[in-house]
Design a protein around this motif. Structure first.
Motif, PDB file in Angstrom:
ATOM      1  N   ASN A  58       0.892  -1.237   0.017  1.00 12.91           N
ATOM      2  CA  ASN A  58      -0.128   0.025  -0.016  1.00 12.91           C
ATOM      3  C   ASN A  58       0.789   1.262   0.133  1.00 12.91           C
ATOM      4  O   ASN A  58       0.503   2.239  -0.035  1.00 12.91           O
ATOM      5  CB  ASN A  58      -1.111   0.124   1.221  1.00 12.91           C
ATOM      6  CG  ASN A  58      -2.284  -0.694   0.776  1.00 12.91           C
ATOM      7  OD1 ASN A  58      -2.799  -0.703  -0.428  1.00 12.91           O
ATOM      8  ND2 ASN A  58      -2.682  -1.552   1.745  1.00 12.91           N
ATOM      9  N   LYS A  59       2.111   1.197  -0.183  1.00 11.48           N
ATOM     10  CA  LYS A  59       2.960   2.366  -0.505  1.00 11.48           C
ATOM     11  C   LYS A  59       2.867   2.679  -2.139  1.00 11.48           C
ATOM     12  O   LYS A  59       3.570   3.673  -2.443  1.00 11.48           O
ATOM     13  CB  LYS A  59       4.537   2.160   0.113  1.00 11.48           C
ATOM     14  CG  LYS A  59       4.463   1.968   1.434  1.00 11.48           C
ATOM     15  CD  LYS A  59       5.971   1.653   1.843  1.00 11.48           C
ATOM     16  CE  LYS A  59       6.159   1.392   3.480  1.00 11.48           C
ATOM     17  NZ  LYS A  59       7.708   1.145   3.590  1.00 11.48           N
ATOM     18  N   GLY A  60       2.275   1.797  -2.704  1.00 15.63           N
ATOM     19  CA  GLY A  60       2.093   1.872  -4.353  1.00 15.63           C
ATOM     20  C   GLY A  60       1.217   2.993  -4.590  1.00 15.63           C
ATOM     21  O   GLY A  60       0.291   3.184  -3.640  1.00 15.63           O
ATOM     22  N   PRO A  61       0.997   3.165  -6.028  1.00 15.03           N
ATOM     23  CA  PRO A  61      -0.145   4.144  -6.287  1.00 15.03           C
ATOM     24  C   PRO A  61      -1.613   3.520  -6.339  1.00 15.03           C
ATOM     25  O   PRO A  61      -2.327   4.094  -6.061  1.00 15.03           O
ATOM     26  CB  PRO A  61       0.429   4.468  -7.909  1.00 15.03           C
ATOM     27  CG  PRO A  61       1.129   3.229  -8.068  1.00 15.03           C
ATOM     28  CD  PRO A  61       1.699   2.820  -6.961  1.00 15.03           C
ATOM     29  N   LEU A  62      -1.698   2.178  -6.585  1.00 15.02           N
ATOM     30  CA  LEU A  62      -2.828   1.422  -6.322  1.00 15.02           C
ATOM     31  C   LEU A  62      -2.873   1.157  -4.788  1.00 15.02           C
ATOM     32  O   LEU A  62      -1.873   0.140  -4.249  1.00 15.02           O
ATOM     33  CB  LEU A  62      -2.780   0.328  -7.489  1.00 15.02           C
ATOM     34  CG  LEU A  62      -2.923   0.629  -8.586  1.00 15.02           C
ATOM     35  CD1 LEU A  62      -3.086  -0.467  -9.479  1.00 15.02           C
ATOM     36  CD2 LEU A  62      -4.012   1.600  -9.017  1.00 15.02           C
ATOM     37  N   LYS A  63      -3.778   1.442  -3.962  1.00 15.94           N
ATOM     38  CA  LYS A  63      -4.366   0.966  -2.764  1.00 15.94           C
ATOM     39  C   LYS A  63      -5.374  -0.038  -2.721  1.00 15.94           C
ATOM     40  O   LYS A  63      -6.252   0.003  -3.487  1.00 15.94           O
ATOM     41  CB  LYS A  63      -4.514   2.214  -1.881  1.00 15.94           C
ATOM     42  CG  LYS A  63      -3.836   3.617  -1.979  1.00 15.94           C
ATOM     43  CD  LYS A  63      -2.304   3.416  -1.627  1.00 15.94           C
ATOM     44  CE  LYS A  63      -1.591   4.613  -1.623  1.00 15.94           C
ATOM     45  NZ  LYS A  63      -0.021   4.561  -1.089  1.00 15.94           N
ATOM     46  N   PHE A  64      -4.894  -1.008  -1.560  1.00  9.49           N
ATOM     47  CA  PHE A  64      -5.982  -1.968  -1.420  1.00  9.49           C
ATOM     48  C   PHE A  64      -6.698  -2.418  -0.270  1.00  9.49           C
ATOM     49  O   PHE A  64      -5.722  -2.592   0.802  1.00  9.49           O
ATOM     50  CB  PHE A  64      -5.439  -3.399  -1.948  1.00  9.49           C
ATOM     51  CG  PHE A  64      -4.826  -3.337  -3.657  1.00  9.49           C
ATOM     52  CD1 PHE A  64      -5.678  -3.132  -4.681  1.00  9.49           C
ATOM     53  CD2 PHE A  64      -3.457  -3.484  -3.845  1.00  9.49           C
ATOM     54  CE1 PHE A  64      -5.201  -2.949  -5.902  1.00  9.49           C
ATOM     55  CE2 PHE A  64      -2.946  -3.201  -4.995  1.00  9.49           C
ATOM     56  CZ  PHE A  64      -3.847  -3.207  -6.152  1.00  9.49           C
ATOM     57  N   ASN A  65      -7.962  -1.950  -0.210  1.00  6.75           N
ATOM     58  CA  ASN A  65      -8.156  -2.161   1.287  1.00  6.75           C
ATOM     59  C   ASN A  65      -9.011  -3.598   1.363  1.00  6.75           C
ATOM     60  O   ASN A  65      -9.494  -4.317   0.418  1.00  6.75           O
ATOM     61  CB  ASN A  65      -9.586  -1.178   1.416  1.00  6.75           C
ATOM     62  CG  ASN A  65      -9.073   0.258   1.353  1.00  6.75           C
ATOM     63  OD1 ASN A  65      -7.777   0.599   1.843  1.00  6.75           O
ATOM     64  ND2 ASN A  65      -9.806   0.987   1.164  1.00  6.75           N
ATOM     65  N   GLY A  66      -8.988  -4.190   2.542  1.00  4.97           N
ATOM     66  CA  GLY A  66      -9.457  -5.392   2.972  1.00  4.97           C
ATOM     67  C   GLY A  66      -8.809  -6.702   2.937  1.00  4.97           C
ATOM     68  O   GLY A  66      -9.343  -7.651   3.451  1.00  4.97           O
ATOM     69  N   GLU A 125      10.261   0.674  -2.719  1.00  6.63           N
ATOM     70  CA  GLU A 125       8.891   0.701  -2.871  1.00  6.63           C
ATOM     71  C   GLU A 125       8.393   0.077  -3.932  1.00  6.63           C
ATOM     72  O   GLU A 125       8.835   0.080  -4.804  1.00  6.63           O
ATOM     73  CB  GLU A 125       8.447   2.238  -2.460  1.00  6.63           C
ATOM     74  CG  GLU A 125       8.920   2.598  -1.109  1.00  6.63           C
ATOM     75  CD  GLU A 125       8.262   4.040  -0.708  1.00  6.63           C
ATOM     76  OE1 GLU A 125       7.425   4.487  -1.319  1.00  6.63           O
ATOM     77  OE2 GLU A 125       8.557   4.295   0.495  1.00  6.63           O
ATOM     78  N   PRO A 126       6.886  -0.128  -4.124  1.00  5.53           N
ATOM     79  CA  PRO A 126       6.248  -0.710  -5.111  1.00  5.53           C
ATOM     80  C   PRO A 126       6.585   0.072  -6.442  1.00  5.53           C
ATOM     81  O   PRO A 126       6.674  -0.473  -7.627  1.00  5.53           O
ATOM     82  CB  PRO A 126       5.106  -0.760  -4.981  1.00  5.53           C
ATOM     83  CG  PRO A 126       5.074  -0.890  -3.228  1.00  5.53           C
ATOM     84  CD  PRO A 126       6.024  -0.013  -2.880  1.00  5.53           C
ATOM     85  N   ASN A 127       6.758   1.377  -6.517  1.00  7.80           N
ATOM     86  CA  ASN A 127       6.694   1.887  -7.662  1.00  7.80           C
ATOM     87  C   ASN A 127       8.282   2.861  -7.781  1.00  7.80           C
ATOM     88  O   ASN A 127       8.298   3.684  -8.544  1.00  7.80           O
ATOM     89  CB  ASN A 127       5.708   3.122  -7.756  1.00  7.80           C
ATOM     90  CG  ASN A 127       4.870   2.977  -8.691  1.00  7.80           C
ATOM     91  OD1 ASN A 127       4.469   1.843  -9.217  1.00  7.80           O
ATOM     92  ND2 ASN A 127       4.117   4.168  -9.347  1.00  7.80           N
ATOM     93  N   TYR A 128       9.036   2.241  -7.227  1.00  3.82           N
ATOM     94  CA  TYR A 128      10.493   2.889  -7.005  1.00  3.82           C
ATOM     95  C   TYR A 128      11.062   2.770  -8.641  1.00  3.82           C
ATOM     96  O   TYR A 128      11.430   3.858  -8.997  1.00  3.82           O
ATOM     97  CB  TYR A 128      11.379   2.192  -6.246  1.00  3.82           C
ATOM     98  CG  TYR A 128      12.882   2.564  -6.668  1.00  3.82           C
ATOM     99  CD1 TYR A 128      13.270   3.648  -5.791  1.00  3.82           C
ATOM    100  CD2 TYR A 128      13.822   1.819  -7.334  1.00  3.82           C
ATOM    101  CE1 TYR A 128      14.908   3.896  -5.937  1.00  3.82           C
ATOM    102  CE2 TYR A 128      15.203   2.230  -7.651  1.00  3.82           C
ATOM    103  CZ  TYR A 128      15.547   3.295  -7.083  1.00  3.82           C
ATOM    104  OH  TYR A 128      16.885   3.721  -7.142  1.00  3.82           O
TER     105      TYR A 128
END
Length: 268
Positions: A53-61, A218-221
């Motif tokens: 969730n450090k990336g541009p796409l966030k995922f809840n749940g 991070e995911p988008n580094y």
């Protein structure tokens, strides 16, 4: 029998290769991996959830799923879940064909797949867009494939709490396809994975590498660092840059960039 697809490879960028080499040179100890396997495995879910969730796409749940497995990429999930849970994946045109391919093999060998379940890759496999049916699909029992969700162009947020399975692979994130490491969040126990996972019998060497990489990158580094270069490579080769770092589009059709990127970063 269906004809399988051509793979879309991501390039392992130089700093990722350097980090892996350093880690393996300084830390690889097979016996110590076995001794420490409980800590390595049992801390990874929390580490992954914090990192993704450090990336541009966030995922809840995702924290609501009762079962979490470390897998050999996403492939192990496909190979085991479809026959065990009798899943009949319903894919959108252009979806990653591995789900359909495994289901077809099962059916041709007399395995009844009674449980229809929609599949969606997020972002979508063939063009790195958010498919128009994404929100409808993820609001029900579904398989959500996040393989391309890192190194991605746009910010967005999705609630995955209603999905039945969510899977992720580090192949496209760091260009480490052949270390075969991924994760699966499931609402239902997968016995064929559980029998090994309960004894922490997973790819510990790959897991130790991933744990080191997510501390460093991070995911988008890679997207943030290389996107401008990748766009130039696309334009130079008459391709439209996609939302993914790893492929361009030609008349809306996915064109993997691996060979072009290899020429740029490793053959100069």
């Amino acid at each position: 029998m269906a004809t399988y697809n051509n793979f879309s490879y991501s390039l392992q960028m130089p700093e990722v290769t350097a980090a892996i080499k350093k880690h393996m040179l300084n830390n690889y100890d097979h016996n110590l991996l076995i001794k420490n396997r409980f800590h390595l495995v049992e801390t990874f879910k929390e580490e992954f959830l914090e990192w993704i969730n450090k990336g541009p796409l966030k995922f809840n749940g995702l924290d609501e799923f009762p079962y979490f497995y470390i897998t050999n990429g996403i492939t192990e999930f496909i190979q085991e879940a479809i026959p065990e849970h009798k899943l009949r994946p319903i894919s959108q045109p252009g979806e990653y064909p591995g789900y359909h391919y495994k289901a077809q093999i099962c059916i041709e060998n007399g395995i009844k797949l009674e449980n229809k379940i929609p599949v969606i890759s997020l972002p979508f496999y063939s063009n790195a867009e958010i498919h128009s049916k994404t929100n409808k699909i993820i609001s029900q029992d579904s398989i959500v494939d996040l393989a391309w969700s890192s190194n991605y162009a746009k910010k967005d947020q999705f609630d995955l709490s209603k999905s039945k399975y969510v899977v992720y692979s580090f192949s496209k994130t760091f260009g480490m396809q052949y270390h075969r490491i991924g994760v699966c969040f499931s609402k239902q126990k997968l016995w064929s994975i559980e029998v090994y996972h309960k004894n922490h019998y997973v790819n510990l060497a790959a897991l130790s590498i991933v744990k080191e990489l997510i501390k460093t990158f991070e995911p988008n580094y890679l997207y943030d660092k290389y996107r401008e270069d990748f766009e130039k490579i696309c334009y130079k080769n008459n391709l439209q840059p996609s939302n993914s770092l790893w492929f361009g589009l030609q008349d809306g059709v996915k064109v993997p960039l691996f060979e072009l990127l290899y020429e740029e970063y490793y053959k100069k």
